[in-house]
Design an enzyme around this catalytic site. Structure first.
Site, PDB file in Angstrom:
ATOM      1  N   ASP A 135      17.374  10.670  -6.988  1.00 39.86           N
ATOM      2  CA  ASP A 135      18.827  10.817  -6.801  1.00 39.86           C
ATOM      3  C   ASP A 135      19.271  10.465  -5.393  1.00 39.86           C
ATOM      4  OD1 ASP A 135      19.087  11.594  -9.428  1.00 39.86           O
ATOM      5  OD2 ASP A 135      19.117  13.740  -8.993  1.00 39.86           O
ATOM      6  N   ASP A 170       0.244  14.726  21.532  1.00 40.21           N
ATOM      7  CA  ASP A 170       0.752  15.775  22.413  1.00 40.21           C
ATOM      8  C   ASP A 170       1.247  16.964  21.596  1.00 40.21           C
ATOM      9  OD1 ASP A 170       0.007  14.212  24.547  1.00 40.21           O
ATOM     10  OD2 ASP A 170       1.978  13.302  24.805  1.00 40.21           O
ATOM     11  N   HIS A 195      -8.898  11.453   2.893  1.00 37.72           N
ATOM     12  CA  HIS A 195      -8.058  10.307   2.584  1.00 37.72           C
ATOM     13  C   HIS A 195      -6.720  10.369   3.319  1.00 37.72           C
ATOM     14  CE1 HIS A 195      -5.757   7.542  -0.212  1.00 37.72           C
ATOM     15  NE2 HIS A 195      -6.861   6.858  -0.015  1.00 37.72           N
ATOM     16  N   LYS A 237       3.186   4.559  -1.089  1.00 38.18           N
ATOM     17  CA  LYS A 237       3.240   5.577  -2.145  1.00 38.18           C
ATOM     18  C   LYS A 237       4.500   6.392  -1.902  1.00 38.18           C
ATOM     19  CE  LYS A 237      -1.420   5.036  -1.264  1.00 38.18           C
ATOM     20  NZ  LYS A 237      -1.988   4.417  -0.062  1.00 38.18           N
ATOM     21  N   LYS A 291      -3.839  10.108   6.176  1.00 41.58           N
ATOM     22  CA  LYS A 291      -3.516   9.125   7.210  1.00 41.58           C
ATOM     23  C   LYS A 291      -2.477   9.760   8.123  1.00 41.58           C
ATOM     24  CE  LYS A 291      -4.089   6.672   3.071  1.00 41.58           C
ATOM     25  NZ  LYS A 291      -5.451   6.271   3.152  1.00 41.58           N
ATOM     26  N   HIS A 349       0.812  -1.216   0.000  1.00 43.00           N
ATOM     27  CA  HIS A 349       0.000   0.000   0.000  1.00 43.00           C
ATOM     28  C   HIS A 349       0.851   1.275   0.000  1.00 43.00           C
ATOM     29  CE1 HIS A 349      -3.320   2.562   1.984  1.00 43.00           C
ATOM     30  NE2 HIS A 349      -3.821   2.157   0.833  1.00 43.00           N
TER      31      HIS A 349
END
Length: 474
Positions: free
Chosen positions: A215, A399, A392, A210, A394, A208
Site C-alpha cells: 500500500d 561508530d 547470511h 529482496k 549483510k 539481488h
C-alpha cells in the site's frame, strides 16, 4: 594454408583489441580478459560475450532510459518532494548519498529488525493480508516450498479481492528453485509477474534485491529471500539473517526502486500500472523520528548505478573513528576496500569482520576465496569471527550512530556488478540495538586463530589462488 591461419589469428587479435580496449572495465580486469581470450580463443570469446562485456549492458540501459525516461524522472521528482534533505543539516554520509546516489534523506521513519525467518514471515504475511490497495514484491530467489507457495497463495487471494499485485523475480536466482509453475499460477489468477532481465546477454548481471512494498506505506528490505531455509535452516544448521520492516517516508524510496526495476523490465511503452505514479506514494500514517536513506544500484539513481554501492561503502567505512563491524557471508572485497580496512585497524579503529563458518553449498570454494582475502587483512589488526552456523546477514555498524542493513555482500558482485539495495540509518538507539544483536552473534562465533591461519600449506595456497580468479563471477 599457414598464411590463412596467420590471417585468422591476426583478425582475432584485432577483434580482442576492439572488444577489450573499448570496454569500460578497469585496467586489471581488461588485462585478465586479454589473457583469457588469447589462451582460450574459442571458449574465452564465448565467456566474454556472455559475462565479460559491459558495452551491450550500457547500450540496453540507455535504450531503457530513452524509452521510459519520463517515468524515471517523475519517480525522482515524487520521492524528492517527500524528502527532508534540504531542510536539515546533513552528515557527510547523507550528503554523499544525496549528491551521488540520488538517495533522499528522510527523518520520519520507524524500523523493526528481524534476525530469523519465522517472525519476519509472520509479520509480512499479516501485512499482505491486511493490504487494501496494492502489493509489490521483488525477490532474487523464491523457493518452491511451504514458504514460497504460501506467498503465491496469499498474493492470489489478494488478486481475487481486487488488489493490484505485482511480482518481480530474478531469472537466474529463481531458475534452480522450480518456482516457475507457481509464478505461472499467480499470473493466470490475474497477478502481474515479470522476470528481471529476461535476455541471455545479461546473465552476469543479476538483481539481488529482496523487497516488498504494501500500500505504499510498509516496506521490507534485507537479506532474506522467500524459502523454508530462512526459518528452519539447512543441514541441521541455524540460518542467521537480517531483514527490516520500515514505515515512514523512506518507504517511498523503496517504492521508487521497485517501480524503476519494474519499468526497466517491461518491454512495452505501457508499464502496466492501474493508477498514476503519485498514487503509489501516499502520505505516511504515523510518522516516526528515525533518520534513513535507501541506497540502490542499477537503473535507479542519477548515476545509473556507476559503482554506487561500492563508493557508498567506501565513503562510510573511510569516515569511521571508533569502530567498523561488518557481517557478510562472503569476504571478497576490492583492493581499495582491503586497504581502507587495514589502514583503519592500524590506526586503532575496532574493525571486525564476521563471516559464515558454513554454507548451504560450495563450502570449499567459499572458504578458499574468503581465506585468500582474509590473509591480506588479518596481520593489520582486523579481527575476524566465524559464525558457527550459517551467517547470511549483510550489515555494517560504524561508530555509535550509523547502521546499514540490506542485500550487500562484501564481494565484487554486490559492490560492482549486481543490483543491490540497503537502508542507511543515522540513529544512536538503532545502532545500540544492533550492537546487542552483534554481541549475541559473537557468543555463537569463534575468533580466527591467527597464528594457525598464517601457517599456510602449499595445497591450500594453490586452492585459494585458483579460487580467487573466479571471485569476479561469485
Amino acid at each position: 594454408m599457414r598464411s590463412m591461419h596467420y590471417l585468422i589469428y591476426i583478425c582475432y587479435l584485432l577483434l580482442i583489441i576492439f572488444l577489450i580496449f573499448f570496454d569500460r572495465k578497469k585496467p586489471m580486469q581488461r588485462l585478465s580478459w586479454i589473457l583469457v581470450l588469447i589462451f582460450l580463443p574459442g571458449i574465452g570469446l564465448l565467456l566474454y560475450w556472455f559475462i565479460g562485456s559491459t558495452n551491450l549492458l550500457y547500450y540496453r540501459k540507455e535504450k531503457i532510459r530513452k524509452r521510459h525516461g519520463d517515468v524515471f524522472n517523475e519517480l525522482d521528482e515524487i520521492v524528492m518532494e517527500n524528502g527532508h534533505g534540504f531542510e536539515v543539516p546533513l552528515s557527510r554520509g547523507a550528503q554523499f548519498h544525496q549528491k551521488y546516489c540520488g538517495s533522499v534523506f528522510t527523518t520520519d521513519n520507524e524500523a523493526e529488525i528481524y534476525t530469523t525467518g519465522a517472525p519476519k514471515y509472520k509479520q509480512l504475511f499479516a501485512d499482505i493480508e491486511a493490504a487494501t490497495d496494492h502489493i509489490h514484491v521483488q525477490y532474487f530467489t523464491i523457493h518452491n516450498d511451504g514458504t514460497g507457495r504460501k506467498l503465491i497463495d496469499t498474493l492470489i487471494e489478494k488478486v481475487n479481492q481486487g488488489l493490484e499485485v505485482k511480482l518481480l523475480y530474478d531469472t537466474l536466482g529463481c531458475l534452480p528453485t522450480f518456482i516457475m509453475p507457481e509464478l505461472w499460477r499467480l499470473r493466470k489468477a490475474g497477478g502481474s509477474v515479470i522476470s528481471i532481465r529476461p535476455y541471455t546477454r545479461a546473465i552476469n548481471y543479476r538483481n539481488h534485491r529482496k523487497i516488498v512494498i504494501i500500500d505504499g506505506k510498509i516496506g521490507y528490505v534485507g537479506g532474506m529471500n522467500m524459502g523454508d531455509q530462512y526459518t528452519y535452516g539447512v543441514k541441521g544448521m541455524h540460518w542467521r539473517d537480517t531483514h527490516l520492516r520500515l514505515t515512514g517516508s523512506v518507504v517511498h524510496s523503496i517504492q521508487r526502486v521497485f517501480l524503476s526495476d519494474w519499468t526497466a523490465s517491461t518491454r512495452r511503452q505501457d508499464i502496466g500500472l492501474r493508477h498514476e505514479l503519485r498514487h503509489y506514494f501516499p502520505v505516511p500514517d504515523a510518522p516516526g523520528n528515525l533518520k534513513a536513506q535507501i541506497i540502490a544500484s542499477g537503473l535507479h539513481g542519477r548515476t545509473y548505478g556507476e559503482e554506487i554501492v561500492n563508493l557508498s561503502y567506501f565513503n562510510l567505512i573511510g569516515q569511521a573513528k571508533k569502530r567498523v563491524w561488518i557481517q557478510t557471508p562472503y569476504f571478497r572485497p576490492p583492493e581499495t576496500m582491503v586497504h581502507v580496512l587495514k589502514t583503519l585497524a592500524i590506526l586503532g579503529v575496532d574493525v571486525r569482520i564476521m563471516i559464515s563458518n558454513s554454507y548451504a553449498s560450495g563450502d570449499l570454494f567459499n572458504h578458499s576465496t574468503n581465506n585468500y582475502f582474509l590473509r591480506h587483512v588479518v596481520g593489520s589488526g582486523v579481527r575476524v569471527f566465524l559464525y558457527k552456523d550459517i551467517m547470511h546477514a549483510k550489515t555494517m555498524l560504524i561508530d555509535d550512530d550509523i547502521l546499514c542493513i540490506g542485500t550487500v555482500n562484501l564481494n565484487n558482485r554486490s559492490l560492482e556488478i549486481d543490483d543491490e539495495v540497503y537502508a542507511y540509518f543515522e540513529s544512536k538507539s538503532l545502532n545500540k540495538e544492533y550492537e546487542g544483536i552483534f554481541g549475541r552473534d559473537l557468543a555463537n562465533s569463534r575468533e580466527l586463530d591467527y597464528p594457525k591461519f598464517e601457517k599456510q600449506n602449499l595445497i591450500s595456497r594453490a586452492m585459494e589462488s585458483v579460487a580467487s580468479f573466479l571471485t569476479p563471477f561469485s
